[in-house]
Write an enzyme that holds these catalytic residues in place. Sequence first.
Site, mmCIF file in Angstrom:
data_model
loop_
_atom_site.group_PDB
_atom_site.id
_atom_site.type_symbol
_atom_site.label_atom_id
_atom_site.label_comp_id
_atom_site.label_asym_id
_atom_site.label_seq_id
_atom_site.Cartn_x
_atom_site.Cartn_y
_atom_site.Cartn_z
ATOM 1 N N SER A 37 12.406 26.130 37.075
ATOM 2 C CA SER A 37 11.031 26.622 37.232
ATOM 3 C C SER A 37 10.963 28.129 36.955
ATOM 4 O O SER A 37 11.401 28.567 35.892
ATOM 5 C CB SER A 37 10.524 26.259 38.636
ATOM 6 O OG SER A 37 9.135 26.292 38.684
ATOM 7 N N ASP A 82 10.761 -1.529 32.649
ATOM 8 C CA ASP A 82 11.655 -1.167 33.756
ATOM 9 C C ASP A 82 10.975 -0.213 34.725
ATOM 10 O O ASP A 82 11.634 0.465 35.510
ATOM 11 C CB ASP A 82 12.939 -0.523 33.203
ATOM 12 C CG ASP A 82 12.633 0.704 32.361
ATOM 13 O OD1 ASP A 82 11.439 0.975 32.104
ATOM 14 O OD2 ASP A 82 13.577 1.412 31.952
ATOM 15 N N ILE A 96 9.682 2.495 34.033
ATOM 16 C CA ILE A 96 9.929 3.879 33.640
ATOM 17 C C ILE A 96 9.322 4.093 32.250
ATOM 18 O O ILE A 96 9.583 3.304 31.323
ATOM 19 C CB ILE A 96 11.445 4.187 33.583
ATOM 20 C CG1 ILE A 96 12.058 4.039 34.980
ATOM 21 C CG2 ILE A 96 11.699 5.578 33.023
ATOM 22 C CD1 ILE A 96 13.573 4.057 34.990
ATOM 23 N N ASP A 141 6.483 15.948 34.612
ATOM 24 C CA ASP A 141 6.334 17.163 35.428
ATOM 25 C C ASP A 141 4.855 17.474 35.600
ATOM 26 O O ASP A 141 4.150 17.741 34.628
ATOM 27 C CB ASP A 141 7.072 18.326 34.751
ATOM 28 C CG ASP A 141 7.189 19.553 35.654
ATOM 29 O OD1 ASP A 141 6.293 19.775 36.488
ATOM 30 O OD2 ASP A 141 8.179 20.296 35.497
ATOM 31 N N HIS A 151 8.798 17.699 38.830
ATOM 32 C CA HIS A 151 9.140 19.107 38.666
ATOM 33 C C HIS A 151 10.518 19.411 39.271
ATOM 34 O O HIS A 151 10.665 19.398 40.481
ATOM 35 C CB HIS A 151 8.066 19.987 39.303
ATOM 36 C CG HIS A 151 8.267 21.441 39.005
ATOM 37 N ND1 HIS A 151 8.298 21.931 37.713
ATOM 38 C CD2 HIS A 151 8.462 22.504 39.807
ATOM 39 C CE1 HIS A 151 8.499 23.231 37.754
ATOM 40 N NE2 HIS A 151 8.598 23.606 39.007
HETATM 41 CA CA LIG Z 1 10.111 1.422 30.022
#
Ligand SMILES: [Ca+2]
Length: 536
Positions: free
Chosen positions: A189, A265, A267, A396, A436
């Site tokens: 950061s 998944d 994600i 983020d 983040h």
């Molecule tokens: Ca995926």
Amino acid sequence: MARSRVTVLALLASVALASAQCAPETFTAFLADNPEVTVNFAQAVSQNGSFGQGSANIPFPLNATQLPALCAVGINVKSSANSSYNFGLFLPDSTWNNRFLATGNGGLGGGINWPDMGRFSHYGFATMSTDTGHLSAAGDGSWALNAPESVIDWGYRAMHGSVVLAKHIITNYYATDDGISYSYYASCSTGGRQGLREIQLHPESFDGITVGAPAWWTPHLAGATLWEGLYNYPKSAPTHIDPSLFSTITAEMKRQCDPQDGLVDNIISDPYGCNFHFEALLCTSANSTACLTPAQLATLYKFYSDWVDTNQEFVFPGISLGTDPGFLMSQVSTYGSDLFTYFVFNDTEYDFTKFTYKDLKIADAINPGNASAHDFDLSPFMKRGGKILKYHGAADSLIPTGSSTYFYKKVLQTLHPKGINLDDFYRFFLIPDMGHCSGSVTGPWYLAAGSQPLTGATHSVPGYEDAEHDIILAMMNWVENDEAPDHLIATKFVGDNAALGVQSQRPLCVYPKQAKYISGDPNESESWECKSLYEP
Ligand SMILES: [Ca+2]
Ligand SMILES: *[C@@H]1O[C@H](CO)[C@@H](O)[C@H](O)[C@H]1NC(C)=O
Ligand SMILES: *[C@@H]1O[C@H](CO)[C@@H](O)[C@H](O)[C@H]1NC(C)=O
Ligand SMILES: *[C@@H]1O[C@H](CO)[C@@H](O)[C@H](O)[C@H]1NC(C)=O
Ligand SMILES: *[C@@H]1O[C@H](CO)[C@@H](O)[C@H](O)[C@H]1NC(C)=O
Ligand SMILES: *[C@@H]1O[C@H](CO)[C@@H](O)[C@H](O)[C@H]1NC(C)=O
Ligand SMILES: *[C@@H]1O[C@H](CO)[C@@H](O)[C@H](O)[C@H]1NC(C)=O
Ligand SMILES: *[C@@H]1O[C@H](CO)[C@@H](O)[C@H](O)[C@H]1NC(C)=O
């Protein structure tokens, strides 16, 4: 990777003994030629002890705990006629690895980062962090009002001065013939910005830096943070999106974008490769709850798009698809408005609701504290052999992921024409689903980097203390053994608690490559491969 693991462990085993006493007089003697420097304290901490300043240290109220036996030192440096900064040192007793590592801060805050210093001291590093010349919470910039000297300290002066003095103190304290063998930096950061700024201004300071989600473009980041808060302001406007709708928005993004990366998944591995149909969120006559009106949809588009202004000038990226919009949408954050109120206009009456692109141009011209790390010619750092490992969470919500990609591309555009191959010294990793600096509900994210405390661990990646899984060891391995990481492996512990064991691991690829699922258990890193999406 097995070979490098052995090499790194061998390096860590070479230790030197501290010969000096951990007492203020010891350090006063080293600093006798520096009238602007005062020793605040020097205090021995025993094995498994703790050290910190408690709640007085506003941004870092938690002590560093379970420390190796070390000497904790506090130093004050007068930086101008009416300003000063402090820095702290952890100097391991018998476990010093002959190396120095500095770490950084967060937001606009000021305070010594004892917790990250503590984590890194476990590797054997002598560690340093500066308070950057003031004491405040990360989101509080009011200290900067009419305090140009403090702003310069925050911008770059405290970091550089502390690095130079820390090296001097460490060399004298351990009194070795060889001095410090390698110098490193690791933080996230604002800490990422501080590391980049230091190597831009003083390439000799570090042999390697690990920087996460850098807040590098100070005026533009603050301007965009403020501007985005205003997209959803005021609450009475028909364009306003209520926080109760945020989870509907991110769920729809996950529904559409998760499969588009090739594997369902939970994600979103490639937010920039997702073709998102925003209109799926529109209300219909049959369904007017948990949905958006056309006016609200226009607001949503702005958050997930780049800010481009007069003459098609790129100003700042929006957040990536799948990112929780809560931080930017539910408030006009002081991370944005305080820069304009206190650093740029010096006017506590500044009406941030009147903010426009013109104000950002003024901030650019002033560049408070010369803090902005926008020098893309990193060749001096490359030429002295310096290495950069950079990472950014792909979800983020505080510092848009795209700002790191933009920085990478600007450096590429600057150095490629000079015949410099970025992979030779600067490698960038996107971490799918990470927010983040740390954290993800589902995705593997842990690398033992700065600002990544892990429950149940003092440091490193328990069970995987090697250069493939631990980004600090990866940095050392690249600098000291010339073994560049062609990927890293991120780890997700069950409940983000090391004691509960590993839930999943996945490779992170050198940008612009991406991890693609091949076959087998997707929770195992071997089931994935780093692939280029555009090379044959
Ligand atoms: Ca995926
Ligand atoms: C180290 O200190 C922690 C508290 O910070 C304590 O829980 C633990 O038992 C201690 N370990 C040893 C080996 O003394
Ligand atoms: C934090 O460390 C300081 C200095 O070592 C000590 O005085 C204080 O009691 C510690 N606080 C906690 C909560 O452990
Ligand atoms: C330092 O002195 C300058 C010049 O008098 C003044 O503008 C400034 O407010 C003072 N304080 C800081 C922290 O810069
Ligand atoms: C506000 O003060 C800073 C120094 O603290 C100065 O650089 C800047 O130019 C001032 N801004 C304006 C608009 O005068
Ligand atoms: C209404 O639309 C939202 C958003 O698409 C959806 O999550 C919800 O299930 C829908 N409700 C009904 C009753 O169809
Ligand atoms: C600001 O940084 C630039 C390099 O980016 C340097 O040339 C200049 O001297 C710096 N100015 C101050 C006041 O430190
Ligand atoms: C992967 O881990 C998740 C979370 O623990 C679990 O739900 C899933 O069943 C695992 N997948 C396989 C193939 O084991």
